[in-house]
Design a protein around this motif. Structure first.
Motif, PDB file in Angstrom:
ATOM      1  N   VAL A 123     -25.210  57.129  12.918  1.00 34.23           N
ATOM      2  CA  VAL A 123     -25.030  58.292  12.060  1.00 34.23           C
ATOM      3  C   VAL A 123     -23.789  59.033  12.542  1.00 34.23           C
ATOM      4  CG1 VAL A 123     -26.030  60.442  11.223  1.00 34.23           C
ATOM      5  CG2 VAL A 123     -27.498  58.444  11.608  1.00 34.23           C
ATOM      6  N   ILE A 124     -22.791  59.141  11.683  1.00 28.31           N
ATOM      7  CA  ILE A 124     -21.508  59.757  12.019  1.00 28.31           C
ATOM      8  C   ILE A 124     -21.145  60.745  10.925  1.00 28.31           C
ATOM      9  CG2 ILE A 124     -19.054  59.355  12.455  1.00 28.31           C
ATOM     10  CD1 ILE A 124     -20.750  58.196  14.608  1.00 28.31           C
ATOM     11  N   ARG A 125     -20.867  61.979  11.304  1.00 29.23           N
ATOM     12  CA  ARG A 125     -20.488  63.017  10.335  1.00 29.23           C
ATOM     13  C   ARG A 125     -19.147  63.611  10.715  1.00 29.23           C
ATOM     14  NH1 ARG A 125     -22.638  64.172   5.630  1.00 29.23           N
ATOM     15  NH2 ARG A 125     -22.541  66.395   6.028  1.00 29.23           N
ATOM     16  N   GLY A 126     -18.447  64.127   9.721  1.00 30.67           N
ATOM     17  CA  GLY A 126     -17.154  64.760   9.952  1.00 30.67           C
ATOM     18  C   GLY A 126     -16.118  64.142   9.041  1.00 30.67           C
ATOM     19  N   SER A 127     -14.889  64.069   9.505  1.00 30.22           N
ATOM     20  CA  SER A 127     -13.833  63.450   8.711  1.00 30.22           C
ATOM     21  C   SER A 127     -12.884  62.706   9.637  1.00 30.22           C
ATOM     22  CB  SER A 127     -13.063  64.496   7.897  1.00 30.22           C
ATOM     23  OG  SER A 127     -12.435  65.441   8.746  1.00 30.22           O
ATOM     24  N   ILE A 128     -12.301  61.629   9.108  1.00 31.74           N
ATOM     25  CA  ILE A 128     -11.338  60.841   9.864  1.00 31.74           C
ATOM     26  C   ILE A 128      -9.992  61.553   9.818  1.00 31.74           C
ATOM     27  CG2 ILE A 128     -10.168  58.618  10.024  1.00 31.74           C
ATOM     28  CD1 ILE A 128     -12.575  57.383   8.596  1.00 31.74           C
ATOM     29  N   SER A 129      -9.383  61.724  10.959  1.00 30.37           N
ATOM     30  CA  SER A 129      -8.096  62.419  11.026  1.00 30.37           C
ATOM     31  C   SER A 129      -7.009  61.574  10.362  1.00 30.37           C
ATOM     32  CB  SER A 129      -7.708  62.689  12.490  1.00 30.37           C
ATOM     33  OG  SER A 129      -8.685  63.480  13.124  1.00 30.37           O
ATOM     34  N   ASN A 130      -6.212  62.219   9.547  1.00 26.61           N
ATOM     35  CA  ASN A 130      -5.127  61.518   8.861  1.00 26.61           C
ATOM     36  C   ASN A 130      -4.039  61.096   9.840  1.00 26.61           C
ATOM     37  OD1 ASN A 130      -6.437  61.872   6.426  1.00 26.61           O
ATOM     38  ND2 ASN A 130      -5.240  63.672   5.840  1.00 26.61           N
ATOM     39  N   THR A 131      -3.266  60.118   9.426  1.00 23.00           N
ATOM     40  CA  THR A 131      -2.146  59.640  10.234  1.00 23.00           C
ATOM     41  C   THR A 131      -1.021  59.192   9.322  1.00 23.00           C
ATOM     42  OG1 THR A 131      -1.426  58.004  11.859  1.00 23.00           O
ATOM     43  CG2 THR A 131      -3.151  57.311  10.335  1.00 23.00           C
ATOM     44  N   ASN A 132       0.197  59.339   9.778  1.00 26.70           N
ATOM     45  CA  ASN A 132       1.348  58.853   9.036  1.00 26.70           C
ATOM     46  C   ASN A 132       1.731  57.432   9.425  1.00 26.70           C
ATOM     47  OD1 ASN A 132       1.827  61.167   7.422  1.00 26.70           O
ATOM     48  ND2 ASN A 132       2.748  62.208   9.183  1.00 26.70           N
ATOM     49  N   SER A 133       0.969  56.805  10.316  1.00 28.81           N
ATOM     50  CA  SER A 133       1.199  55.402  10.623  1.00 28.81           C
ATOM     51  C   SER A 133       0.786  54.547   9.427  1.00 28.81           C
ATOM     52  CB  SER A 133       0.397  54.994  11.853  1.00 28.81           C
ATOM     53  OG  SER A 133       0.875  55.636  13.009  1.00 28.81           O
ATOM     54  N   VAL A 134       1.374  53.360   9.325  1.00 27.21           N
ATOM     55  CA  VAL A 134       1.156  52.546   8.137  1.00 27.21           C
ATOM     56  C   VAL A 134      -0.018  51.591   8.324  1.00 27.21           C
ATOM     57  CG1 VAL A 134       3.607  52.652   7.540  1.00 27.21           C
ATOM     58  CG2 VAL A 134       2.747  50.701   8.845  1.00 27.21           C
ATOM     59  N   LEU A 135      -0.556  51.146   7.187  1.00 31.06           N
ATOM     60  CA  LEU A 135      -1.603  50.138   7.189  1.00 31.06           C
ATOM     61  C   LEU A 135      -1.027  48.825   7.695  1.00 31.06           C
ATOM     62  CD1 LEU A 135      -4.564  49.479   6.210  1.00 31.06           C
ATOM     63  CD2 LEU A 135      -3.472  48.588   4.142  1.00 31.06           C
ATOM     64  N   THR A 136      -1.729  48.205   8.668  1.00 34.55           N
ATOM     65  CA  THR A 136      -1.208  47.005   9.327  1.00 34.55           C
ATOM     66  C   THR A 136      -2.313  45.967   9.433  1.00 34.55           C
ATOM     67  OG1 THR A 136       0.190  48.475  10.648  1.00 34.55           O
ATOM     68  CG2 THR A 136       0.084  46.190  11.323  1.00 34.55           C
ATOM     69  N   PHE A 137      -1.943  44.717   9.243  1.00 35.14           N
ATOM     70  CA  PHE A 137      -2.864  43.587   9.388  1.00 35.14           C
ATOM     71  C   PHE A 137      -2.477  42.811  10.641  1.00 35.14           C
ATOM     72  CE2 PHE A 137      -2.052  44.349   4.864  1.00 35.14           C
ATOM     73  CZ  PHE A 137      -3.328  44.672   4.414  1.00 35.14           C
ATOM     74  N   GLY A 138      -3.449  42.601  11.552  1.00 32.28           N
ATOM     75  CA  GLY A 138      -3.203  41.817  12.749  1.00 32.28           C
ATOM     76  C   GLY A 138      -2.451  42.541  13.838  1.00 32.28           C
ATOM     77  N   ALA A 139      -2.319  43.846  13.741  1.00 34.00           N
ATOM     78  CA  ALA A 139      -1.630  44.644  14.756  1.00 34.00           C
ATOM     79  C   ALA A 139      -1.880  46.118  14.427  1.00 34.00           C
ATOM     80  CB  ALA A 139      -0.132  44.327  14.806  1.00 34.00           C
ATOM     81  N   ARG A 140      -1.159  47.022  15.094  1.00 30.76           N
ATOM     82  CA  ARG A 140      -1.321  48.459  14.873  1.00 30.76           C
ATOM     83  C   ARG A 140       0.040  49.132  14.915  1.00 30.76           C
ATOM     84  NH1 ARG A 140      -4.448  49.665  19.004  1.00 30.76           N
ATOM     85  NH2 ARG A 140      -2.823  50.582  20.319  1.00 30.76           N
ATOM     86  N   ASP A 141       0.215  50.101  14.024  1.00 28.53           N
ATOM     87  CA  ASP A 141       1.442  50.907  14.023  1.00 28.53           C
ATOM     88  C   ASP A 141       1.142  52.238  14.694  1.00 28.53           C
ATOM     89  OD1 ASP A 141       3.845  52.209  13.488  1.00 28.53           O
ATOM     90  OD2 ASP A 141       3.162  52.867  11.510  1.00 28.53           O
ATOM     91  N   ASP A 142       1.800  52.515  15.815  1.00 21.38           N
ATOM     92  CA  ASP A 142       1.598  53.758  16.564  1.00 21.38           C
ATOM     93  C   ASP A 142       2.691  54.786  16.286  1.00 21.38           C
ATOM     94  OD1 ASP A 142      -0.716  52.842  17.715  1.00 21.38           O
ATOM     95  OD2 ASP A 142       0.243  52.138  19.553  1.00 21.38           O
ATOM     96  N   SER A 143       3.415  54.653  15.177  1.00 16.86           N
ATOM     97  CA  SER A 143       4.588  55.498  14.949  1.00 16.86           C
ATOM     98  C   SER A 143       4.246  56.916  14.518  1.00 16.86           C
ATOM     99  CB  SER A 143       5.462  54.870  13.858  1.00 16.86           C
ATOM    100  OG  SER A 143       4.801  54.909  12.591  1.00 16.86           O
ATOM    101  N   ASN A 144       3.144  57.090  13.769  1.00 20.62           N
ATOM    102  CA  ASN A 144       2.790  58.370  13.165  1.00 20.62           C
ATOM    103  C   ASN A 144       3.945  58.939  12.339  1.00 20.62           C
ATOM    104  OD1 ASN A 144       1.142  60.534  12.475  1.00 20.62           O
ATOM    105  ND2 ASN A 144       1.791  61.764  14.235  1.00 20.62           N
ATOM    106  N   GLY A 145       4.566  58.073  11.561  1.00 23.43           N
ATOM    107  CA  GLY A 145       5.577  58.533  10.633  1.00 23.43           C
ATOM    108  C   GLY A 145       7.005  58.296  11.063  1.00 23.43           C
ATOM    109  N   GLY A 146       7.216  57.994  12.336  1.00 22.96           N
ATOM    110  CA  GLY A 146       8.555  57.676  12.800  1.00 22.96           C
ATOM    111  C   GLY A 146       8.886  56.226  12.520  1.00 22.96           C
ATOM    112  N   PRO A 147       9.923  55.694  13.180  1.00 28.17           N
ATOM    113  CA  PRO A 147      10.236  54.269  13.035  1.00 28.17           C
ATOM    114  C   PRO A 147       9.026  53.434  13.441  1.00 28.17           C
ATOM    115  CG  PRO A 147      12.017  55.426  14.149  1.00 28.17           C
ATOM    116  CD  PRO A 147      10.885  56.400  14.056  1.00 28.17           C
ATOM    117  N   LEU A 148       8.810  52.333  12.745  1.00 29.64           N
ATOM    118  CA  LEU A 148       7.655  51.485  13.045  1.00 29.64           C
ATOM    119  C   LEU A 148       7.559  51.193  14.529  1.00 29.64           C
ATOM    120  CD1 LEU A 148       7.536  48.786  10.207  1.00 29.64           C
ATOM    121  CD2 LEU A 148       6.081  50.788  10.494  1.00 29.64           C
TER     122      LEU A 148
END
Length: 813
Positions: free
Chosen positions: A181-206
Motif C-alpha cells: 500500500v503506497i500513497r502520495g505522488s511520484i516526484s516529477n523529473t525532467n530526465s527522459v524515458l529510457t529503455f535498458g538504462a537510465r537518464d540522470d540529467s534532469n533536463g540537462g544534456p543526456l
C-alpha cells in the motif's frame, strides 16, 4: 479474528478497488525493427546501439516479428526530451508492461526508467543484486520493495509494474511478486524515458547510466493502474492498445505481515499499513487486498488478547485506524451504507457517562454502543480511553488505536460525508485466515553458509525488531523454520554482513526479558543481560561498535550496521521501549541434517611459514601445494592451518572481494586482515548423484586447481587447470551414473584476488548460467547432495527417491 460473517455477500457486492478507471495508453513500442511509438501519440524513441532480433520474441506475441537487444555494450533507447520529458511523469498512477528475456547484468540496473533516482521519477529495475524486479517510485517512501519471484531465467518473462494510487504491485508472468500500500505522488523529473538504462540529467544534456544490457519487447506505459484481468490480458499476448474493461478483484498482499491470536482461539494475519490517508480510504483499500485467498478488512478486535496483538503491531506513536465505526452515512468511495452494520451515531451523545477501558460492551443507549465492526462481526469487546468516545465537534465517527492500546473516536474523512478530512493516521489490516496455528509464510529465497550449512536470507521490510523476530519465526525455507540470525564467530559475522549489505539490519540478539504481545514469547533477557533468540550461548563472540551497547532510551533490539558492527536500538512497543524500524532483517534457517544426504566435505587450508610462495600457477606449483597439504599437522613449515567439515566451497578474501555474487562467500579459515596470498586448499568427500546424466562442473577461481571425480573405482574426471588467473570460471562436463561419486579438490592461491567456488549443473553448458548452476552441496536449493557414508544399520535414513535431490528450482537472491 475469526468472525461470523453476516455481511459477506454484501461486501462481495460492493467490493470496489479505488483507481479502477480504464487505463489509457501513453506510449507503446513493439520494437518490430524500429523504436517507433505505435500508440499514435508520437513518442518515437531513438535507438543507441540496440540490435533487432528477428523471430526472437515471446511465444505469446504471435504477431511480433522482432525484439530489441541492448547486449554487447552501452546500448539503450530513449524518447527525446522535446517529446517525452513530461508525458511519462504520471505522478498519481502509472503502469508499465514489458517483456524481458535477459536480466540486467548489474545491481539496480533499469529495464524501463523515467529516472527513478535522486528523489525523482520512477523505474522498473533489478532489485540490488537479487533476481527480482522492483518498481521504484520516488517521492512516497518504501521505494524499492523486494519481490518474491525469480525473473532471471534466460526465458521470456512478462513483467507488469502497476500503481493505482493506492496499491503498488509487480507481477511476473501474471503472479504477484510484491504488493504494498503506497500513497502520495511520484516526484516529477525532467530526465527522459529510457529503455535498458537510465537518464540522470534532469533536463540537462543526456547523462545515460546503469546500462542493463538486456533484451526486451513490447513495452506499454499507461496513465492508470492495471487490474488483474488486464495483466492477464497482456500476459496472454492481448493487444496493449485494447485493454479489457477493469474488473475489480482483490490483489494478493505480500508486504510485511504477521500471524497473531485473533480472539477466537485461532490465528489471523495482520499487517501494519504505513501510508497516511483517511479511515474510509483504508477501509476500501483493505477490502481490495487478500492473503491466501481471504479478503482483508480494517482490524476488528474480539478480546484483550487480540487487542494486545494489535498493540504489538503498531509502529510509531501516532494513532492507528481500526475497523470500528458509528457512522450512519454512506461512503462516497463505494457507496457502502454504514447504518447497515447496525451503527447508531447517537450512542455517543446520550448523556451517559463515558465508557471506561476494559469495562465491557456498553448497553444500548450508553456511549460507544453505536459502534460496530466494519466486517459485521459481533461486538464482544471495547477498550475506550477515559472520556471516550465523545464525538467531538459532532463528527468523530471511527475508532483509532492509541499508544497504550486504548481507543478514541476520530474523524473518518470527507468520504464519509462528515465534513472532516484526516490523513494523519496509519492502519492495521486483518485477513481472517483463522488458522489453528500461526500461518507459515514462504521464504523469499535463502543462500547457504558453506561452513555451517545454515541458510541466510535478507528480508527488506520496514519493521520493528519484535515484528522481525516474529516474521522470521513464521517463515520457512524448503520446510525449515526460520529465526532471526544468530552469530557465533568472525566468519559468520562476515557472511551475515555479505548477506545483509549496507545499512542497519536486525539480528536475533536482545537484552529484553519482556513477553511479546505478538506471539507471547518470553525474551531471553533480563534487561542488561543479552541473549540470542534461539537460546544458544552468548558471549563467546561479540562485535560491538565503539560505545555500544549503551541502552540509550531503553534499547533492547540489536542491529548489525554497514561496518559489520553491532548496536542496540529500539525494539518496538511490544518490548516496552520506543518504536523504531529498520528496513531489513536477517533470517537464518538451520537444517536438521539427519540423513546420509546431508554429508560434508573434509576441508583443509594451509599457509607456509614466512609466506613462502609456491612455484606459480603451474602444474609444478599445484604438485607442490598438494605435497604441502599432505604434511602432518604440526610440521614446522606450516604457518597457519584451518580445517572444518563444510557443506559447500565458496570462499573469498574480504579484503579483495570477488566470487560470484549470487552466492554467499565465507572468509578463508586462515583469513588475515591483509590481502591473502600463497596458500593452498584441499576438499575431499562424496557426492550423491540422483539422476544419471551429463553434469557440468564449474570452478570460479584464482589461481589454479585440480578436480578429480571417481565413480565405482573409475576416474571419470581429472581436470587440472594451471596457469590461469584473473577470476575465470572453468567448466568441465562429465557423464555420471546414479550413485556415489568420490570427489577430490585442490586449489592453489599464488597472489591477488583470492576466491574459489565449486558449482555444478545437470546438463552440458558451455558458459556459466546463474540459473542452472548451484554450489555443490547446496541441496536445499537444488544442488548436488553431499553423501555421508552411513554407519551400519542407518541405511533407512537415506530414502533417496523421496527427497527430490536434483530439484531444478532456480532461485538466486
Amino acid at each position: 479474528m475469526s468472525k461470523t460473517r453476516t455481511l459477506m455477500s454484501l461486501f462481495a457486492a460492493v467490493l470496489l478497488l479505488v483507481g479502477t478507471a480504464q487505463a489509457g495508453v501513453v506510449g507503446y513500442w513493439n520494437f518490430d525493427n524500429n523504436t517507433n511509438d505505435t500508440s499514435g501519440n508520437g513518442y518515437n524513441a531513438t535507438n543507441v546501439g540496440g540490435t533487432y532480433a528477428a523471430g526472437d520474441v515471446p511465444a505469446a506475441l504471435a504477431g511480433s516479428t522482432h525484439s530489441i537487444n541492448f547486449n554487447g555494450g552501452n546500448n539503450y533507447a530513449y524518447v527525446p526530451q522535446t517529446a517525452g520529458d513530461t508525458a511519462f511523469d504520471l505522478p498519481n498512477s502509472v503502469a508499465v508492461s514489458v517483456w524481458m528475456k535477459d536480466f540486467p547484468d548489474g545491481d539496480w540496473e533499469p529495464i524501463v526508467s523515467k529516472r527513478g533516482d535522486g528523489g525523482q521519477g520512477w523505474q522498473v529495475r533489478r532489485r540490488s543484486n537479487t533476481n527480482t524486479v522492483t518498481f521504484t517510485t520516488r517521492g512516497m517512501g518504501n521505494d524499492d520493495a523486494q519481490g518474491f519471484i525469480n525473473a532471471n531465467t534466460n526465458n521470456w518473462k512478462h513483467v507488469v509494474a502497476t500503481w493505482d494510487g493506492n496499491i503498488r504491485t509487480v507481477y511476473v508472468d501474471g503472479v504477484v511478486s510484491r504488493s504494498d500500500v503506497i500513497r502520495g505522488s511520484i516526484s516529477n523529473t525532467n530526465s527522459v524515458l529510457t529503455f535498458g538504462a537510465r537518464d540522470d540529467s534532469n533536463g540537462g544534456p543526456l547523462n545515460i547510466t546503469a546500462h542493463a544490457r538486456i533484451q526486451i519487447d513490447d513495452v506499454a506505459i499507461y496513465d492508470a493502474g492495471l487490474t488483474p484481468n488486464q495483466v492477464a490480458h497482456l500476459g496472454s499476448g492481448g493487444d496493449p492498445m485494447s485493454l479489457p474493461a477493469p474488473v475489480a478483484a482483490p490483489v494478493t498482499y505480500t508486504g510485511p505481515m504477521v500471524a497473531a491470536a485473533n480472539g477466537q482461539g485461532g490465528y489471523n494475519v495482520y499487517a501494519y499499513i504505513d501510508p497516511s490517508t483517511t479511515w474510509d480510504q483504508h477501509r476500501v483499500i483493505a477490502n481490495g487486498l487478500e492473503v491466501n485467498g481471504v479478503a482483508g478488512h480494517l482490524a476488528t478486535i474480539a478480546d484483550a488478547a487480540e487487542n494486545a496483538s494489535v498493540l504489538g503491531l503498531r509502529v510509531g506513536h501516532g494513532q492507528t485506524f481500526i475497523g470500528a465505526t458509528d457512522s450512519t452515512s454512506s461512503s462516497t468511495l463505494d457507496g457502502f451504507d454504514f447504518s447497515s452494520l447496525g451503527t447508531a451515531e447517537n450512542g455517543n451523545t446520550s448523556g451517559q457517562p463515558p465508557a471506561q477501558p476494559n469495562a465491557g460492551i456498553p448497553t444500548p443507549g450508553q456511549r460507544g454502543s453505536g459502534f460496530q465492526w466494519v466486517d459485521g462481526s459481533p461486538n464482544t469487546y471495547q477498550n475506550w480511553a477515559g472520556g471516550e468516545p465523545n464525538n467531538a465537534s459532532n463528527h468523530e465517527h471511527i475508532a483509532v488505536f492509541g499508544s497504550t492500546g486504548t481507543w478514541n473516536d476520530h474523524n473518518g474523512g470527507v468520504s464519509m460525508q462528515d465534513g472532516q478530512s484526516d490523513y494523519n493516521d496509519h492502519a492495521i489490516y486483518e485477513f481472517d485466515i483463522n488458522s489453528p496455528t500461526p500461518v507459515v509464510f514462504t521464504s523469499h529465497g535463502a543462500q547457504i553458509d558453506p561452513v555451517t550449512g545454515h541458510y541466510i536470507e535478507r528480508n527488506l521490510e520496514d519493521v520493528t525488531w519484535d515484528m522481525a523476530r516474529v516474521i522470521a519465526s513464521q517463515t520457512a525455507f524448503s520446510g525449515i523454520a526460520g529465526h532471526l540470525a544468530t552469530i557465533s564467530d568472525e566468519g559468520e559475522n562476515e557472511i551475515m554482513h555479505l548477506a545483509g549489505g549496507s545499512g542497519d539490519k536486525w539480528i536475533g540478539l536482545t537484552d529484553s526479558g519482556a513477553v511479546s504481545m505478538l506471539d507471547g514469547a518470553t525474551m531471553p533477557g533480563p534487561e542488561g543481560t543479552f541473549g540470542w533468540v534461539t537460546g544458544e550461548p552468548f558471549g563467546a563472540y561479540t562485535r560491538w561498535a565503539a560505545g555500544e551497547p549503551n541502552d540509550s532510551g531503553g534499547e533492547d533490539g540489536i542491529v548489525m550496521n554497514g561496518s559489520r558492527e553491532w548496536n542496540d536500538d529500539d525494539a518496538g512497543a511490544t518490548l516496552g521501549d520506543a518504536n523504531d524500524t529498520k528496513d531489513s532483517y536477517l533470517i537464518e534457517y538451520e537444517p536438521l541434517r539427519k540423513t546420509a544426504l546431508d554429508g560434508t566435505l573434509s576441508y583443509l587450508e594451509r599457509r607456509r611459514v614466512g609466506g613462502m610462495p609456491f612455484s606459480g600457477p603451474t602444474p609444478a606449483g599445484l604438485a607442490e601445494a598438494k605435497a604441502f597439504l599432505a604434511l602432518p599437522s604440526g610440521d614446522p613449515s606450516i604457518a597457519a592451518e584451518g580445517s572444518a567439515n563444510i557443506f559447500a566451497i565458496s570462499f573469498q578474501d574480504p579484503q579483495q572481494g570477488g566470487g560470484n555474487s549470487g552466492w554467499l562467500r565465507r572468509p578463508f579459515l586462515t583469513d588475515t586482515s591483509s590481502p591473502d596470498d600463497n596458500f593452498a586448499v584441499q576438499a575431499i568427500g562424496q557426492l550423491w548423484i540422483d539422476t544419471a546424466d551429463l553434469y557440468t562442473f564449474a570452478v570460479y577461481h584464482d589461481d589454479n586447481f585440480q578436480l578429480k571425480l571417481t565413480q565405482n573405482g573409475v576416474t571419470v574426471m581429472d581436470h587440472i587447470n594451471a596457469g590461469c588467473c584473473g577470476n575465470p570460471t572453468t567448466l568441465t562436463a562429465v557423464n555420471l551414473a546414479q550413485g556415489v561419486v568420490d570427489l577430490e579438490f585442490y586449489w592453489l592461491e599464488v597472489g591477488g584476488g583470492a576466491v574459489v567456488q565449486l558449482f555444478a549443473a545437470q546438463g552440458n553448458y558451455g558458459s556459466f548460467d546463474t540459473n542452472a548452476f548451484d554450489l555443490v552441496g547446496d541441496r536445499y536449493n537444488g544442488g548436488i547432495a553431499l553423501f555421508l557414508s552411513p554407519e551400519p544399520g542407518t541405511m533407512a535414513l537415506l530414502a533417496f527417491g523421496g527427497l527430490g535431490l536434483w530439484r531444478r528450482r532456480r532461485r538466486r537472491a
